[in-house]
Design a protein around this motif. Structure first.
Motif, PDB file in Angstrom:
ATOM      1  N   ASN A 176       4.122   4.683  -5.686  1.00 40.09           N
ATOM      2  CA  ASN A 176       3.640   5.218  -4.413  1.00 40.09           C
ATOM      3  C   ASN A 176       2.661   6.352  -4.661  1.00 40.09           C
TER       4      ASN A 176
ATOM      5  N   ALA B  35      -3.634   2.780 -10.871  1.00 37.39           N
ATOM      6  CA  ALA B  35      -4.244   2.993  -9.558  1.00 37.39           C
ATOM      7  C   ALA B  35      -5.744   2.771  -9.661  1.00 37.39           C
TER       8      ALA B  35
ATOM      9  N   GLN C  81       0.717   9.357  -2.388  1.00 40.07           N
ATOM     10  CA  GLN C  81       0.546  10.062  -1.114  1.00 40.07           C
ATOM     11  C   GLN C  81      -0.755  10.852  -1.195  1.00 40.07           C
ATOM     12  N   SER C  82      -1.631  10.605  -0.236  1.00 40.28           N
ATOM     13  CA  SER C  82      -2.937  11.249  -0.270  1.00 40.28           C
ATOM     14  C   SER C  82      -3.406  11.574   1.136  1.00 40.28           C
TER      15      SER C  82
ATOM     16  N   GLN D 234     -11.197  -0.348  -1.836  1.00 35.79           N
ATOM     17  CA  GLN D 234      -9.836  -0.779  -1.557  1.00 35.79           C
ATOM     18  C   GLN D 234      -8.915  -0.245  -2.657  1.00 35.79           C
ATOM     19  N   VAL D 235      -7.880   0.433  -2.233  1.00 36.82           N
ATOM     20  CA  VAL D 235      -6.939   1.028  -3.183  1.00 36.82           C
ATOM     21  C   VAL D 235      -5.927  -0.018  -3.629  1.00 36.82           C
ATOM     22  N   GLN D 236      -5.700  -0.077  -4.903  1.00 38.78           N
ATOM     23  CA  GLN D 236      -4.683  -0.981  -5.448  1.00 38.78           C
ATOM     24  C   GLN D 236      -3.786  -0.211  -6.418  1.00 38.78           C
ATOM     25  N   LEU D 237      -2.503  -0.474  -6.312  1.00 38.70           N
ATOM     26  CA  LEU D 237      -1.525   0.049  -7.259  1.00 38.70           C
ATOM     27  C   LEU D 237      -0.834  -1.147  -7.889  1.00 38.70           C
TER      28      LEU D 237
ATOM     29  N   ASP E  93      -0.886   6.735   2.592  1.00 37.77           N
ATOM     30  CA  ASP E  93       0.111   6.399   1.591  1.00 37.77           C
ATOM     31  C   ASP E  93      -0.130   4.981   1.094  1.00 37.77           C
ATOM     32  N   TYR E  94      -0.003   4.793  -0.194  1.00 37.51           N
ATOM     33  CA  TYR E  94      -0.257   3.486  -0.784  1.00 37.51           C
ATOM     34  C   TYR E  94       0.946   3.065  -1.614  1.00 37.51           C
ATOM     35  N   TRP E  95       1.163   1.747  -1.652  1.00 39.27           N
ATOM     36  CA  TRP E  95       2.302   1.169  -2.364  1.00 39.27           C
ATOM     37  C   TRP E  95       1.853   0.026  -3.247  1.00 39.27           C
TER      38      TRP E  95
ATOM     39  N   ILE F  60      -9.285   7.069  -3.831  1.00 40.81           N
ATOM     40  CA  ILE F  60      -8.165   7.713  -3.163  1.00 40.81           C
ATOM     41  C   ILE F  60      -8.562   9.164  -2.903  1.00 40.81           C
TER      42      ILE F  60
END
Length: 115
Positions: free
Chosen positions: A96, A24, A98-99, A1-4, A103-105, A28
């Motif tokens: 943000n 991050a 972009q991959s 799970q991606v987290q920013l 896209d992750y926020w 990703i």
């Protein structure tokens, strides 16, 4: 799970400086760009600065010469150095990514510029 996760926001007087950070985590797939956006009260979200995979940067006209975007080599940390802050910079700032995987926020960090 991606987290920013953003940090570094807060209150600051006009003319002051802040440094935002974005951490991050997670897997990703092929990051193409990382950037900072902001949403001021009553306004739409806007691009502040972005750094591409190749290292090129792009800034909103309103922040050119005052803000600097940077990242670490591992693409795990993104920074925004903000100098000469003005009341119109007051906003929630979002990280943000972009991959190829999407896209992750981040959740945002509040910056308030006021005397």
């Amino acid at each position: 799970q991606v987290q920013l996760v953003e940090s570094g926001g807060g209150p600051v007087q006009p003319g002051g400086s802040l440094r935002l950070s974005c951490a991050a985590s997670g897997t990703i797939v092929r990051i193409n760009a990382m950037g900072w956006y902001r949403r001021a009260p009553g306004k739409q979200r806007e691009l502040v600065a972005v750094i591409s995979r190749g290292g090129s940067t792009n800034y909103a006209d309103s922040v050119k010469g005052r803000f600097t975007i940077a990242r670490d080599n591992a693409w795990t940390r993104l920074y925004l150095q903000m100098n000469s802050l003005q009341p119109e910079d007051t906003a929630v700032y979002y990280c943000n990514v972009q991959s190829w995987g999407g896209d992750y926020w981040g959740q945002g960090t509040q910056v308030t510029v006021s005397s």
